[in-house]
Design a protein around this motif. Structure first.
Motif, PDB file in Angstrom:
ATOM      1  N   GLY A  28       0.861  -1.185   0.000  1.00  0.00           N
ATOM      2  CA  GLY A  28       0.000   0.000   0.000  1.00  0.00           C
ATOM      3  C   GLY A  28       0.888   1.223   0.000  1.00  0.00           C
ATOM      4  N   SER A  29       0.669   2.122   0.924  1.00  0.00           N
ATOM      5  CA  SER A  29       1.499   3.326   1.035  1.00  0.00           C
ATOM      6  C   SER A  29       2.026   3.420   2.452  1.00  0.00           C
ATOM      7  CB  SER A  29       0.683   4.575   0.679  1.00  0.00           C
ATOM      8  OG  SER A  29       1.495   5.732   0.720  1.00  0.00           O
ATOM      9  N   ASP A  30       3.149   2.782   2.686  1.00  0.00           N
ATOM     10  CA  ASP A  30       3.742   2.703   4.019  1.00  0.00           C
ATOM     11  C   ASP A  30       5.044   3.501   4.020  1.00  0.00           C
ATOM     12  OD1 ASP A  30       4.839   2.087   6.436  1.00  0.00           O
ATOM     13  OD2 ASP A  30       4.511  -0.073   6.282  1.00  0.00           O
ATOM     14  N   LEU A  31       5.033   4.674   4.663  1.00  0.00           N
ATOM     15  CA  LEU A  31       6.204   5.538   4.656  1.00  0.00           C
ATOM     16  C   LEU A  31       7.362   4.970   5.468  1.00  0.00           C
ATOM     17  CD1 LEU A  31       4.545   9.066   4.931  1.00  0.00           C
ATOM     18  CD2 LEU A  31       5.408   7.907   2.894  1.00  0.00           C
ATOM     19  N   SER A  32       7.095   3.948   6.261  1.00  0.00           N
ATOM     20  CA  SER A  32       8.181   3.310   7.005  1.00  0.00           C
ATOM     21  C   SER A  32       8.930   2.301   6.135  1.00  0.00           C
ATOM     22  CB  SER A  32       7.633   2.606   8.254  1.00  0.00           C
ATOM     23  OG  SER A  32       6.795   1.518   7.896  1.00  0.00           O
ATOM     24  N   HIS A  33       8.443   2.086   4.901  1.00  0.00           N
ATOM     25  CA  HIS A  33       9.099   1.172   3.950  1.00  0.00           C
ATOM     26  C   HIS A  33       9.350   1.899   2.638  1.00  0.00           C
ATOM     27  CE1 HIS A  33       8.997  -2.607   6.219  1.00  0.00           C
ATOM     28  NE2 HIS A  33       7.839  -2.196   6.697  1.00  0.00           N
ATOM     29  N   LYS A  34      10.094   2.994   2.712  1.00  0.00           N
ATOM     30  CA  LYS A  34      10.361   3.788   1.512  1.00  0.00           C
ATOM     31  C   LYS A  34      11.216   3.030   0.498  1.00  0.00           C
ATOM     32  CE  LYS A  34       9.897   8.139   4.008  1.00  0.00           C
ATOM     33  NZ  LYS A  34      10.562   9.359   4.521  1.00  0.00           N
ATOM     34  N   GLU A  35      11.953   2.040   0.970  1.00  0.00           N
ATOM     35  CA  GLU A  35      12.756   1.243   0.047  1.00  0.00           C
ATOM     36  C   GLU A  35      11.891   0.448  -0.932  1.00  0.00           C
ATOM     37  OE1 GLU A  35      11.526  -1.524   3.214  1.00  0.00           O
ATOM     38  OE2 GLU A  35      12.300   0.540   3.203  1.00  0.00           O
ATOM     39  N   ALA A  36      10.607   0.302  -0.603  1.00  0.00           N
ATOM     40  CA  ALA A  36       9.691  -0.469  -1.450  1.00  0.00           C
ATOM     41  C   ALA A  36       8.987   0.384  -2.503  1.00  0.00           C
ATOM     42  CB  ALA A  36       8.646  -1.168  -0.578  1.00  0.00           C
ATOM     43  N   PHE A  37       9.252   1.682  -2.524  1.00  0.00           N
ATOM     44  CA  PHE A  37       8.585   2.549  -3.486  1.00  0.00           C
ATOM     45  C   PHE A  37       9.003   2.224  -4.921  1.00  0.00           C
ATOM     46  CE2 PHE A  37       7.738   5.936  -0.184  1.00  0.00           C
ATOM     47  CZ  PHE A  37       6.363   5.958  -0.386  1.00  0.00           C
ATOM     48  N   GLN A  38       8.016   2.172  -5.806  1.00  0.00           N
ATOM     49  CA  GLN A  38       8.239   2.269  -7.244  1.00  0.00           C
ATOM     50  C   GLN A  38       7.804   3.674  -7.631  1.00  0.00           C
ATOM     51  OE1 GLN A  38       6.071  -0.837  -9.204  1.00  0.00           O
ATOM     52  NE2 GLN A  38       7.089  -2.477  -8.071  1.00  0.00           N
ATOM     53  N   TRP A  39       8.526   4.304  -8.536  1.00  0.00           N
ATOM     54  CA  TRP A  39       8.212   5.689  -8.845  1.00  0.00           C
ATOM     55  C   TRP A  39       8.484   6.009 -10.311  1.00  0.00           C
ATOM     56  CZ3 TRP A  39      12.898   7.321 -10.482  1.00  0.00           C
ATOM     57  CH2 TRP A  39      14.038   6.825  -9.848  1.00  0.00           C
ATOM     58  N   ILE A  40       7.807   7.055 -10.754  1.00  0.00           N
ATOM     59  CA  ILE A  40       8.062   7.635 -12.069  1.00  0.00           C
ATOM     60  C   ILE A  40       8.236   9.132 -11.850  1.00  0.00           C
ATOM     61  CG2 ILE A  40       7.306   7.906 -14.456  1.00  0.00           C
ATOM     62  CD1 ILE A  40       5.354   5.604 -14.022  1.00  0.00           C
ATOM     63  N   ALA A  41       9.460   9.625 -11.974  1.00  0.00           N
ATOM     64  CA  ALA A  41       9.749  11.044 -11.811  1.00  0.00           C
ATOM     65  C   ALA A  41       9.464  11.757 -13.130  1.00  0.00           C
ATOM     66  CB  ALA A  41      11.201  11.246 -11.394  1.00  0.00           C
ATOM     67  N   LEU A  42       8.827  12.940 -13.050  1.00  0.00           N
ATOM     68  CA  LEU A  42       8.304  13.607 -14.243  1.00  0.00           C
ATOM     69  C   LEU A  42       8.618  15.101 -14.264  1.00  0.00           C
ATOM     70  CD1 LEU A  42       4.640  12.215 -13.989  1.00  0.00           C
ATOM     71  CD2 LEU A  42       6.413  11.336 -15.502  1.00  0.00           C
ATOM     72  N   LEU A  43       8.798  15.634 -15.464  1.00  0.00           N
ATOM     73  CA  LEU A  43       8.762  17.071 -15.715  1.00  0.00           C
ATOM     74  C   LEU A  43       7.871  17.296 -16.938  1.00  0.00           C
ATOM     75  CD1 LEU A  43      12.418  18.430 -15.280  1.00  0.00           C
ATOM     76  CD2 LEU A  43      10.437  18.885 -13.819  1.00  0.00           C
ATOM     77  N   ARG A  44       6.880  18.143 -16.774  1.00  0.00           N
ATOM     78  CA  ARG A  44       5.964  18.414 -17.883  1.00  0.00           C
ATOM     79  C   ARG A  44       6.715  19.080 -19.038  1.00  0.00           C
ATOM     80  NH1 ARG A  44       0.174  21.723 -17.720  1.00  0.00           N
ATOM     81  NH2 ARG A  44      -0.277  21.486 -19.956  1.00  0.00           N
ATOM     82  N   LEU A  45       6.351  18.691 -20.266  1.00  0.00           N
ATOM     83  CA  LEU A  45       6.937  19.260 -21.467  1.00  0.00           C
ATOM     84  C   LEU A  45       6.000  20.283 -22.096  1.00  0.00           C
ATOM     85  CD1 LEU A  45       8.352  16.009 -23.083  1.00  0.00           C
ATOM     86  CD2 LEU A  45       9.716  17.922 -22.221  1.00  0.00           C
TER      87      LEU A  45
END
Length: 224
Positions: free
Chosen positions: A90-107
């Motif tokens: 789910g969204s557990d901030l105590s397990h940040k190592e488990a995050f998958q992410w997509i970093a973005l900058l709008r074009l």
């Protein structure tokens, strides 16, 4: 005067501190996908941000060289955004190592896939950077509940709970999935802002509850 997306699209970038429902249209982004703790020094998230800004500023500066894109207009580079997901937690901030992410900058709208490819070549030659993690990301986010969060990132769960409660009162429910992620837009520079003053736009994808079809689709304020 450079075009500033934050000022021209305040509904998307400068929402109030109370939740509202919005429909986000299709946009194009520079994107880097990865996983792991975003706060880790020397980690992949920090490197992703470096690549994003290198490519974004190569495009912005293209007006000064021989590769000025058709339809170019001067603009302020939009704020950093990131999509977040945790499989099985789910969204557990105590397990940040488990995050998958997509970093973005709008074009900006004039940026095509050809312009994107040129920018990758430019930072490879001039900055000696490996641009292969970068991608041209087209995305239509759709129906969301959003809110301006003020304060440390670790305090976000309180704001998210208020957003969920607001959405439920309007007849909606959270719609997180493999295609619809938790979304944050960062309006403050972490190194130049006290944690209690950080401004972060938070978005959660939503859908209408089947049992609530008879309810109004949205409340007042911040509705598109």
């Amino acid at each position: 005067m450079p075009f500033d997306y934050k000022k021209e699209y305040k509904t998307f970038y400068l929402p109030p501190k109370t939740p509202g429902i919005v429909t986000i249209p299709a946009m194009h982004f520079l994107a880097v996908r990865g996983q792991g703790d975003p706060n880790k020094e020397g980690g992949t998230y920090k490197e992703a941000i470096r690549l994003l800004y290198a490519a974004a500023y190569a495009i912005k500066r293209s007006k000064l060289g021989s590769h000025k894109p058709e339809g170019y207009f001067d603009y302020v580079v939009p704020p950093l955004e990131t999509l977040w997901q945790q499989d099985g937690i789910g969204s557990d901030l105590s397990h940040k190592e488990a995050f998958q992410w997509i970093a973005l900058l709008r074009l900006p709208e004039f940026v095509t896939r050809d312009v994107f490819s040129w920018a990758i070549r430019d930072i490879t030659v001039k900055k000696k950077l490996d641009g292969s993690p970068l991608s041209f990301f087209s995305w239509e986010e759709g129906l969301c509940v959003q809110c301006m969060h003020i304060g440390p990132y670790d305090n976000e769960p309180t704001t998210i709970r208020a957003m969920d409660q607001f959405a439920q009162a309007q007849g909606y429910e959270t719609d997180l999935s493999s295609n619809r992620w938790h979304h944050e837009l960062y309006l403050s520079h972490v190194g130049r802002c006290k944690p209690e003053n950080l401004k972060t736009v938070i978005r959660q994808p939503i859908k209408q509850r089947k049992s609530s079809a008879h309810l109004p689709k949205a409340g007042k304020g911040g509705i598109l």
